[in-house]
Design an enzyme around this catalytic site. Sequence first.
Site, PDB file in Angstrom:
ATOM      1  N   LYS A 172      -0.124   8.122 -23.276  1.00 13.26           N
ATOM      2  CA  LYS A 172       0.249   8.441 -24.660  1.00 13.26           C
ATOM      3  C   LYS A 172       1.739   8.123 -24.861  1.00 13.26           C
ATOM      4  CE  LYS A 172      -3.664  10.995 -24.069  1.00 13.26           C
ATOM      5  NZ  LYS A 172      -4.453  10.969 -22.824  1.00 13.26           N
ATOM      6  N   ASP A 175       2.035  20.657 -20.173  1.00 13.80           N
ATOM      7  CA  ASP A 175       1.292  19.422 -20.435  1.00 13.80           C
ATOM      8  C   ASP A 175       2.202  18.579 -21.325  1.00 13.80           C
ATOM      9  OD1 ASP A 175      -0.213  17.365 -21.404  1.00 13.80           O
ATOM     10  OD2 ASP A 175      -2.057  18.534 -21.558  1.00 13.80           O
ATOM     11  N   PHE A 206      -7.188  22.290 -24.190  1.00  9.03           N
ATOM     12  CA  PHE A 206      -7.500  20.867 -24.288  1.00  9.03           C
ATOM     13  C   PHE A 206      -8.713  20.623 -23.396  1.00  9.03           C
ATOM     14  CE2 PHE A 206      -7.478  16.391 -23.318  1.00  9.03           C
ATOM     15  CZ  PHE A 206      -7.603  15.923 -24.611  1.00  9.03           C
ATOM     16  N   THR A 207      -9.561  19.689 -23.819  1.00  8.35           N
ATOM     17  CA  THR A 207     -10.880  19.492 -23.182  1.00  8.35           C
ATOM     18  C   THR A 207     -10.804  19.352 -21.655  1.00  8.35           C
ATOM     19  OG1 THR A 207     -10.653  17.154 -23.728  1.00  8.35           O
ATOM     20  CG2 THR A 207     -11.931  18.496 -25.266  1.00  8.35           C
ATOM     21  N   PHE A 263     -18.650  15.474 -25.671  1.00  7.10           N
ATOM     22  CA  PHE A 263     -18.265  14.611 -26.796  1.00  7.10           C
ATOM     23  C   PHE A 263     -18.216  13.136 -26.412  1.00  7.10           C
ATOM     24  CE2 PHE A 263     -13.887  13.915 -25.403  1.00  7.10           C
ATOM     25  CZ  PHE A 263     -13.679  14.998 -24.563  1.00  7.10           C
ATOM     26  N   ARG A 316     -13.167  16.199 -33.366  1.00  7.50           N
ATOM     27  CA  ARG A 316     -12.456  17.248 -32.630  1.00  7.50           C
ATOM     28  C   ARG A 316     -12.890  18.576 -33.241  1.00  7.50           C
ATOM     29  NH1 ARG A 316      -9.872  15.254 -27.890  1.00  7.50           N
ATOM     30  NH2 ARG A 316     -12.088  15.437 -27.603  1.00  7.50           N
ATOM     31  N   TYR A 361       0.836  -1.204   0.000  1.00  5.53           N
ATOM     32  CA  TYR A 361       0.000   0.000   0.000  1.00  5.53           C
ATOM     33  C   TYR A 361       0.873   1.257   0.000  1.00  5.53           C
ATOM     34  CZ  TYR A 361      -3.694   3.311   0.894  1.00  5.53           C
ATOM     35  OH  TYR A 361      -4.560   4.362   0.764  1.00  5.53           O
TER      36      TYR A 361
END
Length: 463
Positions: free
Chosen positions: A263, A220, A129-130, A453, A387, A77
Amino acid sequence: MMHTPIKKSWAEPYKIKMVELLKMTTKAQRKKALLEAGYNTFLLRSEDLYIDLLTDSGTSAMSDHQWAGMMLGDEAYAGSRNFYHLEEVVRNIYGYKYLVPTHQGRGAENILSKILIKKGDIIPGNMYFTTTRLHQELAGGKFEDIIIDEAHDPENEFPFKGNVDLDKLEKLIKKHGAAKIPYISIATSVNMAGGQPISMKNLKELRTLTNKHGIRIIHDMTRVAENAHFIQQREKGYQHKSIRDIVKEINSYTDGATMSAKKDALVNIGGFLAVNEWDVFEEARNMVVVYEGLHTYGGLAGRDMEAMAIGIMESINDDHIHARVGQVVYLGEKMISYGVPIVKPIGGHGIFVDAKKFLPHIPQDQFPAQTLAAEVYLDSGVRTMERGVVSAGRKANGENYYPKLELVRFTIPRRVYTQAHMDVIAESTARVYERRHKINGLKMIYEPKYLRFFQARFEQLPK
Ligand code: PM9
């Protein structure tokens, strides 16, 4: 006799050891699936697909080393050895001092936004970005777009369309005052612009300007290695630098980062917040316990952190990134050869088809990109993502955002599909292009409150 000139291939630096079998569907089956999904590709079942280009997020193939790393998961943990391995890799490779793991990128965005943003603050960034913008807004901030104008023009071939317009930023600072700007939100490989890179020169200039005003830069870094590839290919002085060195230099001009490791970092789940300031780290370490899990696992299993640590190392390998972007370029060039209008230059993680150009007879409030994504699926079982106006959502006052870019993203998962798959994708898009005049728009019949979306439903407008 004339010979074709020999071109150097982008071929993959790996071979295939295991395959996942795909179901082939008929057009009638796809039509039924599309109706059931309300013309939203997010609502399709993956069983009903042939090639899945919805996203490059969490869809990459892990290497044998990463799978071996999964077996080394220390599922304690607290204080898992995999956390310490990940921390060491983040420090060595990315250069940030303090690490807070999170279940994925938006977990880090949530914590960071809550810590740094006060009600009424302004967060300038190189295109929205969303999830990033939503967390900024939920924390009481307002996003302001400071990307260069070229980024909003699909045909403009400027090599660094992710660059910040420093004049736009200076005007914002003058208007609101630096105290109202907790940080500048800078993405590498700007997703919504088509995977477009920011240049090192622009980043350095931005650092000088923000230093003058005492404003942070938060990076980011979801697709930082792909951005580094474009710097290596296109920016003077970087041709002989390694991706590893370029990535580290990019990060050195920023104060902290949010990362969706799903990614670039080649894992199916995971992310983190990394910062250089102790105070911000201390607060983040406190908050991660509330929203994600203990600060040494942040919602991840030990094995996930191990796979991430190994994935980060693989992601900055020059041969890997060369082949990864090479495949995307191969698809883009094929699309162009069929006359399909795409965002140029070709970006790092996918091909972005210009739906406004593809379906000029469909007005933006009849969702041309959503329509095109549905039509490509119907043609061949290839799943892509809207998009455009649906992704852009609504402003705080309820009005729709109408983005200049109305795109369908054909996102390429890393190390998953072959060159023949790329051919199938381009051929299918070309077939839809041939019958574009017969395609009708859509009407939205269900709209969720946040990030619409993902779950919105549509109906085809009558012919
Ligand atoms: N990007 C993508 O498909 C995942 C689904 S769409 C919300 O492109 C950037 C630049 C991203 C990103 C996710 C996130 C959020 C942050 N920044 O999905 O929460 O492209 O890990 O990361 C998606 P998570």
